[in-house]
Motif scaffolding. Structure first.
Motif, PDB file in Angstrom:
ATOM      1  N   LYS A  52       0.833  -1.201   0.000  1.00 48.27           N
ATOM      2  CA  LYS A  52       0.000   0.000   0.000  1.00 48.27           C
ATOM      3  C   LYS A  52       0.871   1.257   0.000  1.00 48.27           C
ATOM      4  CE  LYS A  52      -4.305  -1.848   1.786  1.00 48.27           C
ATOM      5  NZ  LYS A  52      -4.858  -2.044   0.486  1.00 48.27           N
ATOM      6  N   THR A  53       1.815   1.267  -0.961  1.00 45.36           N
ATOM      7  CA  THR A  53       2.706   2.414  -1.129  1.00 45.36           C
ATOM      8  C   THR A  53       2.846   2.754  -2.606  1.00 45.36           C
ATOM      9  OG1 THR A  53       4.598   0.898  -1.128  1.00 45.36           O
ATOM     10  CG2 THR A  53       4.105   2.033   0.951  1.00 45.36           C
ATOM     11  N   LEU A  54       3.185   4.007  -2.846  1.00 47.69           N
ATOM     12  CA  LEU A  54       3.525   4.490  -4.183  1.00 47.69           C
ATOM     13  C   LEU A  54       5.030   4.693  -4.234  1.00 47.69           C
ATOM     14  CD1 LEU A  54       0.764   7.202  -4.523  1.00 47.69           C
ATOM     15  CD2 LEU A  54       0.910   5.097  -5.874  1.00 47.69           C
ATOM     16  N   HIS A  55       5.626   4.380  -5.387  1.00 45.04           N
ATOM     17  CA  HIS A  55       7.071   4.498  -5.548  1.00 45.04           C
ATOM     18  C   HIS A  55       7.373   5.393  -6.744  1.00 45.04           C
ATOM     19  CE1 HIS A  55       7.919   1.414  -2.532  1.00 45.04           C
ATOM     20  NE2 HIS A  55       6.693   1.033  -2.862  1.00 45.04           N
ATOM     21  N   LEU A  56       8.251   6.355  -6.523  1.00 48.49           N
ATOM     22  CA  LEU A  56       8.596   7.318  -7.558  1.00 48.49           C
ATOM     23  C   LEU A  56       9.248   6.627  -8.743  1.00 48.49           C
ATOM     24  CD1 LEU A  56       8.779  10.322  -8.396  1.00 48.49           C
ATOM     25  CD2 LEU A  56      11.007  10.395  -7.239  1.00 48.49           C
ATOM     26  N   GLY A  57       8.733   6.963  -9.923  1.00 52.74           N
ATOM     27  CA  GLY A  57       9.306   6.483 -11.173  1.00 52.74           C
ATOM     28  C   GLY A  57       9.995   7.638 -11.872  1.00 52.74           C
ATOM     29  N   PRO A  58      10.064   7.589 -13.191  1.00 53.44           N
ATOM     30  CA  PRO A  58      10.710   8.662 -13.937  1.00 53.44           C
ATOM     31  C   PRO A  58      10.012  10.010 -13.691  1.00 53.44           C
ATOM     32  CG  PRO A  58      10.391   6.742 -15.326  1.00 53.44           C
ATOM     33  CD  PRO A  58       9.639   6.488 -14.053  1.00 53.44           C
ATOM     34  N   TYR A  59      10.830  11.054 -13.607  1.00 58.51           N
ATOM     35  CA  TYR A  59      10.288  12.398 -13.412  1.00 58.51           C
ATOM     36  C   TYR A  59      11.277  13.435 -13.934  1.00 58.51           C
ATOM     37  CZ  TYR A  59      13.361  13.248  -9.380  1.00 58.51           C
ATOM     38  OH  TYR A  59      14.444  13.438  -8.563  1.00 58.51           O
ATOM     39  N   VAL A  60      10.772  14.648 -14.125  1.00 56.78           N
ATOM     40  CA  VAL A  60      11.589  15.795 -14.522  1.00 56.78           C
ATOM     41  C   VAL A  60      11.185  16.957 -13.632  1.00 56.78           C
ATOM     42  CG1 VAL A  60      12.014  17.482 -16.355  1.00 56.78           C
ATOM     43  CG2 VAL A  60      11.926  15.047 -16.908  1.00 56.78           C
ATOM     44  N   GLY A  61      12.167  17.587 -13.036  1.00 54.49           N
ATOM     45  CA  GLY A  61      11.924  18.718 -12.152  1.00 54.49           C
ATOM     46  C   GLY A  61      12.853  18.644 -10.963  1.00 54.49           C
ATOM     47  N   ALA A  62      12.564  19.464  -9.984  1.00 57.61           N
ATOM     48  CA  ALA A  62      13.392  19.507  -8.780  1.00 57.61           C
ATOM     49  C   ALA A  62      13.416  18.142  -8.096  1.00 57.61           C
ATOM     50  CB  ALA A  62      12.854  20.565  -7.822  1.00 57.61           C
ATOM     51  N   GLU A  63      14.548  17.819  -7.490  1.00 57.45           N
ATOM     52  CA  GLU A  63      14.646  16.568  -6.738  1.00 57.45           C
ATOM     53  C   GLU A  63      13.612  16.555  -5.625  1.00 57.45           C
ATOM     54  OE1 GLU A  63      18.359  14.931  -5.496  1.00 57.45           O
ATOM     55  OE2 GLU A  63      19.423  15.942  -7.123  1.00 57.45           O
ATOM     56  N   THR A  64      13.166  15.344  -5.290  1.00 56.00           N
ATOM     57  CA  THR A  64      12.172  15.190  -4.231  1.00 56.00           C
ATOM     58  C   THR A  64      12.609  14.113  -3.252  1.00 56.00           C
ATOM     59  OG1 THR A  64       9.864  14.692  -3.719  1.00 56.00           O
ATOM     60  CG2 THR A  64      10.790  13.577  -5.646  1.00 56.00           C
ATOM     61  N   ASP A  65      12.287  14.335  -1.995  1.00 54.21           N
ATOM     62  CA  ASP A  65      12.523  13.320  -0.969  1.00 54.21           C
ATOM     63  C   ASP A  65      11.392  12.304  -0.931  1.00 54.21           C
ATOM     64  OD1 ASP A  65      14.854  14.594  -0.161  1.00 54.21           O
ATOM     65  OD2 ASP A  65      13.817  15.784   1.354  1.00 54.21           O
ATOM     66  N   HIS A  66      10.305  12.596  -1.632  1.00 54.86           N
ATOM     67  CA  HIS A  66       9.108  11.759  -1.576  1.00 54.86           C
ATOM     68  C   HIS A  66       9.189  10.642  -2.615  1.00 54.86           C
ATOM     69  CE1 HIS A  66       7.706  15.793  -0.041  1.00 54.86           C
ATOM     70  NE2 HIS A  66       7.777  15.012   1.007  1.00 54.86           N
ATOM     71  N   THR A  67      10.048   9.668  -2.313  1.00 52.44           N
ATOM     72  CA  THR A  67      10.224   8.553  -3.242  1.00 52.44           C
ATOM     73  C   THR A  67       9.278   7.400  -2.930  1.00 52.44           C
ATOM     74  OG1 THR A  67      12.017   7.674  -1.887  1.00 52.44           O
ATOM     75  CG2 THR A  67      12.634   9.154  -3.697  1.00 52.44           C
ATOM     76  N   VAL A  68       8.780   7.351  -1.698  1.00 52.69           N
ATOM     77  CA  VAL A  68       7.774   6.358  -1.302  1.00 52.69           C
ATOM     78  C   VAL A  68       6.683   7.098  -0.536  1.00 52.69           C
ATOM     79  CG1 VAL A  68       7.305   4.264   0.011  1.00 52.69           C
ATOM     80  CG2 VAL A  68       9.523   4.538  -1.135  1.00 52.69           C
ATOM     81  N   ILE A  69       5.439   6.916  -0.978  1.00 50.41           N
ATOM     82  CA  ILE A  69       4.298   7.600  -0.365  1.00 50.41           C
ATOM     83  C   ILE A  69       3.259   6.548   0.027  1.00 50.41           C
ATOM     84  CG2 ILE A  69       2.416   9.247  -0.734  1.00 50.41           C
ATOM     85  CD1 ILE A  69       4.189  10.627  -2.845  1.00 50.41           C
ATOM     86  N   PRO A  70       2.862   6.508   1.290  1.00 54.86           N
ATOM     87  CA  PRO A  70       1.815   5.559   1.697  1.00 54.86           C
ATOM     88  C   PRO A  70       0.465   5.924   1.058  1.00 54.86           C
ATOM     89  CG  PRO A  70       2.978   6.456   3.613  1.00 54.86           C
ATOM     90  CD  PRO A  70       3.397   7.260   2.427  1.00 54.86           C
ATOM     91  N   PHE A  71      -0.305   4.904   0.714  1.00 53.17           N
ATOM     92  CA  PHE A  71      -1.666   5.151   0.239  1.00 53.17           C
ATOM     93  C   PHE A  71      -2.376   6.015   1.281  1.00 53.17           C
ATOM     94  CE2 PHE A  71      -2.629   1.280  -2.727  1.00 53.17           C
ATOM     95  CZ  PHE A  71      -1.496   1.557  -3.454  1.00 53.17           C
ATOM     96  N   GLY A  72      -3.132   6.991   0.810  1.00 46.32           N
ATOM     97  CA  GLY A  72      -3.909   7.850   1.693  1.00 46.32           C
ATOM     98  C   GLY A  72      -3.191   9.120   2.105  1.00 46.32           C
ATOM     99  N   LYS A  73      -1.864   9.168   1.975  1.00 54.74           N
ATOM    100  CA  LYS A  73      -1.102  10.331   2.423  1.00 54.74           C
ATOM    101  C   LYS A  73      -0.820  11.257   1.251  1.00 54.74           C
ATOM    102  CE  LYS A  73       2.920  11.570   5.210  1.00 54.74           C
ATOM    103  NZ  LYS A  73       2.258  12.643   5.915  1.00 54.74           N
ATOM    104  N   GLY A  74      -1.088  12.540   1.458  1.00 57.26           N
ATOM    105  CA  GLY A  74      -0.856  13.510   0.400  1.00 57.26           C
ATOM    106  C   GLY A  74      -1.836  13.342  -0.744  1.00 57.26           C
TER     107      GLY A  74
END
Length: 151
Positions: A52-74
């Motif tokens: 029940k987590t989301l994992h960061l895939g390819p992206y373009v833009g500023a670096e992010t610390d949010h590489t794993v996000i629990p379902f329901g958060k944010g």
């Protein structure tokens, strides 16, 4: 913004031969950032339904610390549960928002479905308050329909 004019290039990017899926998605993120002036961070998150987590895939833009996000958060985590688009005109007014950067003013997240299952999402941050319209939603739904063909 005439999204119709961008659709052909989206298809071309995603049909490129000799590129991995991640390379195609990164190129797509770059294309969207380059061609839509209020798309300041464009990326994909992919679901791990067991954890029940989301994992960061390819992206373009500023670096992010949010590489794993629990379902329901944010915003992204809420879309993982709701299976619905989420447009945030002003992130400062959103209670369940994970702040990425003080420059982010608004966000749009559109789920990515493969065979009826929400496998992830496209996430876009903007440095502008309230730039996203229904046309953005329809365009990003089209983008995700094309991306789904890669899975």
């Amino acid at each position: 913004m005439n999204f119709e004019n961008l659709k052909t290039e989206v298809k071309t990017i995603l049909s490129a031969e000799n590129l991995s899926r991640d390379e195609k998605l990164k190129n797509l993120c770059q294309f969207l950032t380059d061609n839509i002036d209020y798309y300041n961070w464009v990326g994909f998150y992919f679901a791990n339904h067991e954890a029940k987590t989301l994992h960061l895939g390819p992206y373009v833009g500023a670096e992010t610390d949010h590489t794993v996000i629990p379902f329901g958060k944010g915003i992204c985590g809420q879309v993982a549960e709701s299976n619905a688009n989420f447009v945030v005109p002003d992130v400062a007014a959103q209670d369940n928002y994970i702040a990425c950067s003080f420059t982010v003013k608004s966000e749009i997240v559109v789920p990515l479905f493969v065979n009826g299952i929400n496998i992830g999402q496209i996430d876009i941050d903007s440095h502008v308050i309230d730039p996203f319209t229904e046309k953005d939603e329809r365009f990003l739904e089209f983008v995700n329909e094309q991306v789904a063909k890669l899975f």
